[in-house]
Design a protein around this motif. Sequence first.
Motif, mmCIF file in Angstrom:
data_model
loop_
_atom_site.group_PDB
_atom_site.id
_atom_site.type_symbol
_atom_site.label_atom_id
_atom_site.label_comp_id
_atom_site.label_asym_id
_atom_site.label_seq_id
_atom_site.Cartn_x
_atom_site.Cartn_y
_atom_site.Cartn_z
ATOM 1 N N ILE A 185 -3.838 12.620 4.127
ATOM 2 C CA ILE A 185 -3.066 11.480 3.640
ATOM 3 C C ILE A 185 -3.981 10.641 2.756
ATOM 4 O O ILE A 185 -5.121 10.357 3.120
ATOM 5 N N CYS A 187 1.131 5.331 0.573
ATOM 6 C CA CYS A 187 0.440 6.485 1.139
ATOM 7 C C CYS A 187 1.227 7.740 0.789
ATOM 8 O O CYS A 187 2.457 7.721 0.753
ATOM 9 N N CYS A 247 -4.085 6.938 0.565
ATOM 10 C CA CYS A 247 -3.424 5.636 0.454
ATOM 11 C C CYS A 247 -3.994 4.882 -0.732
ATOM 12 O O CYS A 247 -5.211 4.870 -0.950
ATOM 13 N N LYS A 256 1.372 12.217 1.268
ATOM 14 C CA LYS A 256 0.921 13.462 1.873
ATOM 15 C C LYS A 256 1.771 14.579 1.297
ATOM 16 O O LYS A 256 2.859 14.343 0.764
ATOM 17 N N LYS A 308 0.873 -1.170 0.000
ATOM 18 C CA LYS A 308 0.000 0.000 0.000
ATOM 19 C C LYS A 308 0.913 1.224 0.000
ATOM 20 O O LYS A 308 1.869 1.299 0.771
#
Length: 170
Positions: free
Chosen positions: A110, A93, A112, A95, A91
């Motif tokens: 954030i 993620c 993901c 930001k 996964k």
Amino acid sequence: FSGIGGGGGGDGFGNPLPVKWLSFDGHRLVKAVILDWSTASELENDRFDIYRKAGARDFFIIKSVKGKGTSNRINSYRIYDEDIAQYKNDKLCYKIEQIDFDGIHSSSRIICLKPGENNAKVAIAPNPASDILAIKIDPWKVRSYRVDVMDINGRIQLSFAVNSDRKSVV
């Protein structure tokens, strides 16, 4: 509103935040991630630092994008994260940290993206549209396709075919 943090009235001391966030979105393709974000306004905005986190690892900066300084109009940004081959089963993620010239900053939410998830073959926005329509296509998944853009009454306003093997519009 997209749920982005930092889009409001100030820092608690009567000072406006460096940017008013409008959106932050990502699309995971086979060989890259496309990150798009926009701001409603920017105040002395120096840059955006984009961070990635894969699996259980910590966030780290992958790119920096120059801001618009001071702007009272909508600004849109896009980057491609093409360094994801080693994370094909993780996964991812992301930001964004926005930094102004004086060091004041704000952060996006954030997002993901899991393998096999958020991997739209075709994404169209906004819907409905009036003057501008953005069409994003994953050329690694879609080889050829036909696009019909219809008005609210179902009448075709624009129609075209694309073969992504030749990267040509017919």
